[in-house]
Design a protein around this motif. Structure first.
Motif, PDB file in Angstrom:
ATOM      1  N   LEU A  18       0.768  -1.092  -0.154  1.00 25.25           N
ATOM      2  CA  LEU A  18      -0.106  -0.304  -0.087  1.00 25.25           C
ATOM      3  C   LEU A  18       0.731   1.267   0.060  1.00 25.25           C
ATOM      4  CD1 LEU A  18      -2.920   1.690  -0.404  1.00 25.25           C
ATOM      5  CD2 LEU A  18      -2.327   0.845   2.799  1.00 25.25           C
ATOM      6  N   ALA A  19       1.831   1.399   0.489  1.00 27.02           N
ATOM      7  CA  ALA A  19       2.559   3.038   0.741  1.00 27.02           C
ATOM      8  C   ALA A  19       3.931   2.667  -0.808  1.00 27.02           C
ATOM      9  CB  ALA A  19       3.996   2.211   2.293  1.00 27.02           C
ATOM     10  N   ALA A  25       1.612   6.683  -6.658  1.00 26.68           N
ATOM     11  CA  ALA A  25       0.589   7.990  -6.807  1.00 26.68           C
ATOM     12  C   ALA A  25       1.178   9.562  -6.678  1.00 26.68           C
ATOM     13  CB  ALA A  25      -0.486   8.067  -6.355  1.00 26.68           C
ATOM     14  N   GLN A  26       1.651   9.346  -6.011  1.00 28.06           N
ATOM     15  CA  GLN A  26       1.840  10.899  -4.718  1.00 28.06           C
ATOM     16  C   GLN A  26       3.673  11.130  -4.340  1.00 28.06           C
ATOM     17  OE1 GLN A  26       0.070  12.407  -1.602  1.00 28.06           O
ATOM     18  NE2 GLN A  26      -1.990  11.754  -2.849  1.00 28.06           N
ATOM     19  N   MET A  32       5.045  10.562   3.048  1.00 28.26           N
ATOM     20  CA  MET A  32       4.359   9.286   2.463  1.00 28.26           C
ATOM     21  C   MET A  32       5.923   8.200   2.310  1.00 28.26           C
ATOM     22  SD  MET A  32       2.412   6.735   2.309  1.00 28.26           S
ATOM     23  CE  MET A  32       2.990   6.089   3.170  1.00 28.26           C
ATOM     24  N   ILE A  33       6.976   8.635   1.702  1.00 26.00           N
ATOM     25  CA  ILE A  33       7.923   7.925   1.572  1.00 26.00           C
ATOM     26  C   ILE A  33       8.640   7.794   2.796  1.00 26.00           C
ATOM     27  CG2 ILE A  33      10.098   8.775   0.738  1.00 26.00           C
ATOM     28  CD1 ILE A  33       8.923  10.505  -1.625  1.00 26.00           C
ATOM     29  N   LEU A  34       8.215   8.978   4.084  1.00 22.80           N
ATOM     30  CA  LEU A  34       9.271   8.573   5.536  1.00 22.80           C
ATOM     31  C   LEU A  34       8.764   7.489   5.783  1.00 22.80           C
ATOM     32  CD1 LEU A  34       9.823  12.100   6.573  1.00 22.80           C
ATOM     33  CD2 LEU A  34      11.777  10.114   5.811  1.00 22.80           C
TER      34      LEU A  34
END
Length: 92
Positions: A18-19, A25-26, A32-34
């Protein structure tokens, strides 16, 4: 938060997947990267992937303090492949 709730249930592979979809997507979403890097580091023990994700986060981070922390984090992981460090443990 949903990724975190999946992790808390012990479903690391699902959370990682999911991550990855959310990062795709972004791709400039530092948070989110972290989260993805943290999954690699703390839950999957994939230090090389964690370093890559933290490096990506550093490249898109806007905050000088965050960039500085990420630089230290990456260097730490490169020199301590069998250890982990989190934002909670820095600057005590």
């Amino acid at each position: 938060l949903y990724v975190e709730s999946i992790l808390q249930k012990g479903e690391t592979a699902e959370a990682s997947s999911l991550a990855q979809r959310l990062v795709n997507a972004q791709p400039k979403n530092v948070d989110m990267i972290l989260e993805q890097a943290r999954i690699f580091e703390e839950f999957s023990s994939k230090k090389d992937e964690a370093i890559q994700a933290y490096t990506k986060a550093a490249s898109v981070a806007q905050s000088p303090d965050q960039k500085d922390w990420l630089k230290k984090k990456i260097e730490f992981l490169k020199t301590n492949k069998n250890s982990q460090i989190s934002m909670n443990n820095v600057g005590g």
